[in-house]
Design an enzyme around this catalytic site. Sequence first.
Site, PDB file in Angstrom:
ATOM      1  N   CYS A 102    -104.962  -9.205  32.650  1.00  0.00           N
ATOM      2  CA  CYS A 102    -104.390  -9.671  31.991  1.00  0.00           C
ATOM      3  C   CYS A 102    -103.467 -10.364  31.494  1.00  0.00           C
ATOM      4  O   CYS A 102    -103.071 -10.516  30.550  1.00  0.00           O
ATOM      5  CB  CYS A 102    -104.434  -7.955  31.064  1.00  0.00           C
ATOM      6  SG  CYS A 102    -103.134  -7.160  31.245  1.00  0.00           S
ATOM      7  N   LYS A 112    -111.316   8.270  33.325  1.00  0.00           N
ATOM      8  CA  LYS A 112    -112.922   7.846  33.279  1.00  0.00           C
ATOM      9  C   LYS A 112    -112.272   6.862  33.871  1.00  0.00           C
ATOM     10  O   LYS A 112    -112.177   5.707  32.943  1.00  0.00           O
ATOM     11  CB  LYS A 112    -113.371   7.408  31.475  1.00  0.00           C
ATOM     12  CG  LYS A 112    -114.577   7.548  31.534  1.00  0.00           C
ATOM     13  CD  LYS A 112    -115.000   6.475  32.488  1.00  0.00           C
ATOM     14  CE  LYS A 112    -115.130   5.182  31.464  1.00  0.00           C
ATOM     15  NZ  LYS A 112    -115.946   4.404  32.596  1.00  0.00           N
TER      16      LYS A 112
HETATM   17  P1  NAD Z   1    -113.982  -3.051  29.369  1.00  0.00           P
HETATM   18  O1  NAD Z   1    -114.148  -2.684  27.886  1.00  0.00           O
HETATM   19  O2  NAD Z   1    -115.278  -3.686  28.420  1.00  0.00           O
HETATM   20  O3  NAD Z   1    -114.121  -1.467  29.506  1.00  0.00           O
HETATM   21  C1  NAD Z   1    -112.927  -1.296  30.178  1.00  0.00           C
HETATM   22  C2  NAD Z   1    -113.665   0.641  29.563  1.00  0.00           C
HETATM   23  O4  NAD Z   1    -114.003   0.970  28.485  1.00  0.00           O
HETATM   24  C3  NAD Z   1    -114.585   0.845  30.570  1.00  0.00           C
HETATM   25  O5  NAD Z   1    -114.203   1.781  30.996  1.00  0.00           O
HETATM   26  C4  NAD Z   1    -115.803   1.322  29.647  1.00  0.00           C
HETATM   27  O6  NAD Z   1    -116.537   2.290  30.458  1.00  0.00           O
HETATM   28  C5  NAD Z   1    -115.189   1.529  28.968  1.00  0.00           C
HETATM   29  N1  NAD Z   1    -115.913   0.935  27.483  1.00  0.00           N
HETATM   30  C6  NAD Z   1    -117.342   0.050  27.604  1.00  0.00           C
HETATM   31  N2  NAD Z   1    -117.594  -0.587  26.568  1.00  0.00           N
HETATM   32  C7  NAD Z   1    -117.600   0.585  26.005  1.00  0.00           C
HETATM   33  C8  NAD Z   1    -117.755   0.995  24.715  1.00  0.00           C
HETATM   34  N3  NAD Z   1    -119.061   0.757  23.329  1.00  0.00           N
HETATM   35  N4  NAD Z   1    -117.427   2.435  24.021  1.00  0.00           N
HETATM   36  C9  NAD Z   1    -116.850   3.101  24.695  1.00  0.00           C
HETATM   37  N5  NAD Z   1    -116.125   3.290  25.651  1.00  0.00           N
HETATM   38  C10 NAD Z   1    -116.503   1.513  26.402  1.00  0.00           C
HETATM   39  O7  NAD Z   1    -112.768  -3.876  29.545  1.00  0.00           O
HETATM   40  P2  NAD Z   1    -113.512  -4.879  31.293  1.00  0.00           P
HETATM   41  O8  NAD Z   1    -113.758  -5.467  31.127  1.00  0.00           O
HETATM   42  O9  NAD Z   1    -113.713  -3.642  31.769  1.00  0.00           O
HETATM   43  O10 NAD Z   1    -111.907  -4.925  31.404  1.00  0.00           O
HETATM   44  C11 NAD Z   1    -111.725  -6.218  31.715  1.00  0.00           C
HETATM   45  C12 NAD Z   1    -110.967  -6.701  29.412  1.00  0.00           C
HETATM   46  O11 NAD Z   1    -109.443  -6.076  30.117  1.00  0.00           O
HETATM   47  C13 NAD Z   1    -110.140  -7.750  29.993  1.00  0.00           C
HETATM   48  O12 NAD Z   1    -109.965  -7.950  28.217  1.00  0.00           O
HETATM   49  C14 NAD Z   1    -108.885  -7.411  29.659  1.00  0.00           C
HETATM   50  O13 NAD Z   1    -108.162  -9.069  29.335  1.00  0.00           O
HETATM   51  C15 NAD Z   1    -108.720  -6.117  29.359  1.00  0.00           C
HETATM   52  N6  NAD Z   1    -107.119  -5.490  30.502  1.00  0.00           N
HETATM   53  C16 NAD Z   1    -106.002  -5.403  29.873  1.00  0.00           C
HETATM   54  C17 NAD Z   1    -105.179  -5.116  30.256  1.00  0.00           C
HETATM   55  C18 NAD Z   1    -103.401  -5.421  29.392  1.00  0.00           C
HETATM   56  O14 NAD Z   1    -102.242  -4.539  29.698  1.00  0.00           O
HETATM   57  N7  NAD Z   1    -103.618  -5.549  28.076  1.00  0.00           N
HETATM   58  C19 NAD Z   1    -105.125  -4.972  31.541  1.00  0.00           C
HETATM   59  C20 NAD Z   1    -106.057  -4.795  32.346  1.00  0.00           C
HETATM   60  C21 NAD Z   1    -107.595  -5.653  31.638  1.00  0.00           C
END
Ligand code: NAD
Length: 492
Positions: A289, A181
């Site tokens: 991240c 997804k």
């Molecule tokens: P996000 O949490 O908004 O979205 C991630 C995924 O979750 C997406 O596929 C989205 O569709 C889904 N999603 C969003 N809201 C949701 C909800 N309420 N319920 C269920 N699913 C939901 O993150 P983003 O903005 O796409 O990415 C940036 C974030 O990811 C930053 O916080 C970054 O630090 C983090 N990140 C972490 C790592 C790591 O290795 N720790 C790596 C890459 C990115």
Amino acid sequence: MTAIDISTKYPPVRNYIGGQFVEGNGNTWLDVTNPADGSVLSRVPLSPSAEVDRAVQAAKKAFPAWSSLPIKERVQVFFRYKTLLEENIADLAALITEENGKIDIEARAEILKSAELTEFACSLPQITAGEVLEVSRGVECRIERFPVGIVASITPFNFPNMVPNWTIPNAIALGNCMILKPSEQVPLSAGRIAELLREAGLPEGVLNIVHGGQETVEAICDHPDIEAITFVGSTRVAKIVYRRGTANLKRVLALGGAKNHLIVMPDAEPEMTSSNVVASMSGCAGQRCMAASVMMAVGNTDHIVERMVKIMRSLTPGKHLGPVISKEAKQRIEGYITEAEKAGAKVLVDGRGYVVPGKENGYYVGPTLIDYVQPDMKIAQEEVFGPVMVVIRAKDVDEALRVQNRSRYGNAASVFTESGGVARYVMEKASAGMVGVNVGVPVPREPFSFGGWNESKFGVGDITGRGSIEFLTKSKKMTTKWNKEAGTNWMS
Ligand code: NAD
């Protein structure tokens, strides 16, 4: 919003189920935007739970044949896939640049990392070779690994190709079938991944892609036939997915947000330190991240801060760094800077209101450096996720570590110093899953696994490398005896 009557560069995004690109059954769509100029590239369906189920049924159908192939045969697909990633690097990178905004060199680095992740998967037959021992005369114990079944992976916007490849090669090489997804903000690269895997010979149904947002993710967390979920995204959503998935008795590994501190000691080598720190905070426009967002300046480090100011001023958005992902992200990041300024911090380099000539509708934020930030300010505690670095002054390494370790996150930390003793001290004391010495972005390379601590990761194990094997497989412990005169002992 519907997918009809729209002329965009790319046709509406389709789900990928059972080896075919198919129309989703839902009727809600979102625009996919090019953050460099605000143009609409395509539309992505927000798939309902029925689409998740359709993908799960396809994965279930594929699982018996795929999982019963020997692992040495399964990995042949990934040898070919790695070559295809390398051959197609220019196009794959261009697509990432279009949907995510990062500049070409960063997009190519993402594909090179996907190739490295795939290379690791190709070595899994060697790494997962079983354990066997004669435990008493004529009695043998052995351990064999079996796939868990159907693994779902939910991914973020910031690495449209690499983060899906954190899970895909290892999970599938280990015999699982998958549902991906992707982020609804960057859905296009996932389709190319599916095409390349199909070209590499992956049988239909082994990888399926369902596009969508919250409803789609919730359906994944609730589906009884999905055994395991890897999630990468913000801490807020990581907690939701971890709680909901584990409540449904699934294995879940959920990687969250970050607030990475770099401790800069007064003896740090000035050229290397200043350029590494700036590269860490500004690479991918700070949307990694592993990006550094707090510099703990210990003692007199003004000469390093001055160099950083010069380097940052030489960086041109649109050329050296791309836009941030959306208009909302730009507003959020600029809001943090304004709030810090109002709270008394000093903005040394200001990236607010940046406009790239010819790309006036792009979501650009210039590199930003803010000095004299206090640890209790919002900008020091929350994840900003943009090209913004704050400097917090500390009198010694212990004070720097105290500030760092109070963060609720724990993805990465680094120290810049010429002293081995100080470096070792920070490596030991930093409350973070990935630690660097004189390295601004301490991402472990394969076979070392990737994963943070604290609220940067929920669940046991890591998402890549050796750390992922336990999560993606079940071990079976087998005890055998073939001759009746074999020894009996207290265990018999
Ligand atoms: P996000 O949490 O908004 O979205 C991630 C995924 O979750 C997406 O596929 C989205 O569709 C889904 N999603 C969003 N809201 C949701 C909800 N309420 N319920 C269920 N699913 C939901 O993150 P983003 O903005 O796409 O990415 C940036 C974030 O990811 C930053 O916080 C970054 O630090 C983090 N990140 C972490 C790592 C790591 O290795 N720790 C790596 C890459 C990115």
